[in-house]
Design an enzyme around this catalytic site. Structure first.
Site, mmCIF file in Angstrom:
data_model
loop_
_atom_site.group_PDB
_atom_site.id
_atom_site.type_symbol
_atom_site.label_atom_id
_atom_site.label_comp_id
_atom_site.label_asym_id
_atom_site.label_seq_id
_atom_site.Cartn_x
_atom_site.Cartn_y
_atom_site.Cartn_z
ATOM 1 N N GLY A 42 0.818 -1.205 0.000
ATOM 2 C CA GLY A 42 0.000 0.000 0.000
ATOM 3 C C GLY A 42 0.849 1.251 0.000
ATOM 4 O O GLY A 42 2.049 1.221 0.246
ATOM 5 N N ASP A 43 0.171 2.360 -0.295
ATOM 6 C CA ASP A 43 0.832 3.654 -0.235
ATOM 7 C C ASP A 43 -0.199 4.702 0.161
ATOM 8 O O ASP A 43 -1.358 4.638 -0.257
ATOM 9 C CB ASP A 43 1.443 4.026 -1.590
ATOM 10 N N THR A 44 0.223 5.637 0.982
ATOM 11 C CA THR A 44 -0.659 6.708 1.442
ATOM 12 C C THR A 44 -0.077 8.040 1.013
ATOM 13 O O THR A 44 1.094 8.322 1.263
ATOM 14 C CB THR A 44 -0.827 6.654 2.973
#
Length: 195
Positions: free
Chosen positions: A73-75
């Site tokens: 994931g990436d935010t």
């Protein structure tokens, strides 16, 4: 509730302790944690949504395993079309806080699930967050606390910054770093028994 013993193995493609804590709330214990080492530089004129999804996908692709699912994931914190950095020093943290003070911004949390056969499925969570108008003393206190280090947009919602946030519309877990609703949906569609 815990994942079934017959569930396939899941590798978490992130070294983030927050992502590991969040996935545990779904009853999942990763079989391994393998952070991806990729270039996270945004492309020229790349929009925040596109960037977040690309980063999640590239992280999932970068983790090399056999016969296992990989969740990455990436935010991204975005002010308009601008992608805010992961702050590495007080100057950049203060610049982010000044920009976010008293206004709404978006937190885009993308996840990618890579299947053992190489197929990748993605989901994106978008949350609107609004900081109160921050006084100089509030900024100074937050900077002094050090929670901003390495955080997208210069803050961590799970820390003292939560007391400076006037409103949030969307996924709290997405702002922390792993949108649980979307993650659960991806895992269930892949055959994980999450109830």
């Amino acid at each position: 509730m815990t994942a079934s013993i017959t569930d396939p193995a899941l590798v978490l493609g992130s070294a983030s302790p927050r992502r590991r804590e969040l996935i545990a709330r779904l009853g999942i214990e990763p079989s391994a944690v393998c952070p991806a080492d990729i270039d996270e530089t945004p492309r020229n004129a790349e929009l925040p949504r596109v960037y977040a999804v690309r980063m999640a996908r590239e992280k999932a692709e970068a983790v090399a395993t056999e016969g296992q699912f990989i969740l990455a994931g990436d935010t991204v914190v975005a002010a308009g079309r601008r992608i805010l950095p992961k702050t590495e020093n007080e100057v950049s943290a203060r610049a982010c806080l000044k920009l976010l003070s008293g206004r709404r911004h978006r937190v885009l949390s993308a996840i990618a699930l890579k299947y053992p056969d190489g197929k990748i499925c993605e989901k994106l969570s978008e949350t609107i967050v609004r900081f109160k108008r921050l006084s100089a003393s509030e900024m100074d206190a937050y900077i002094a606390g050090g929670e901003w280090q390495g955080k997208a947009g210069g803050y961590a919602i799970q820390g003292s910054a939560e007391g400076l946030i006037a409103s949030i519309h969307g996924s709290h877990s997405g702002v922390v770093g792993l949108p649980l609703f979307e993650t659960r949906a991806l895992l269930k569609s892949a055959g994980f028994s999450l109830g």
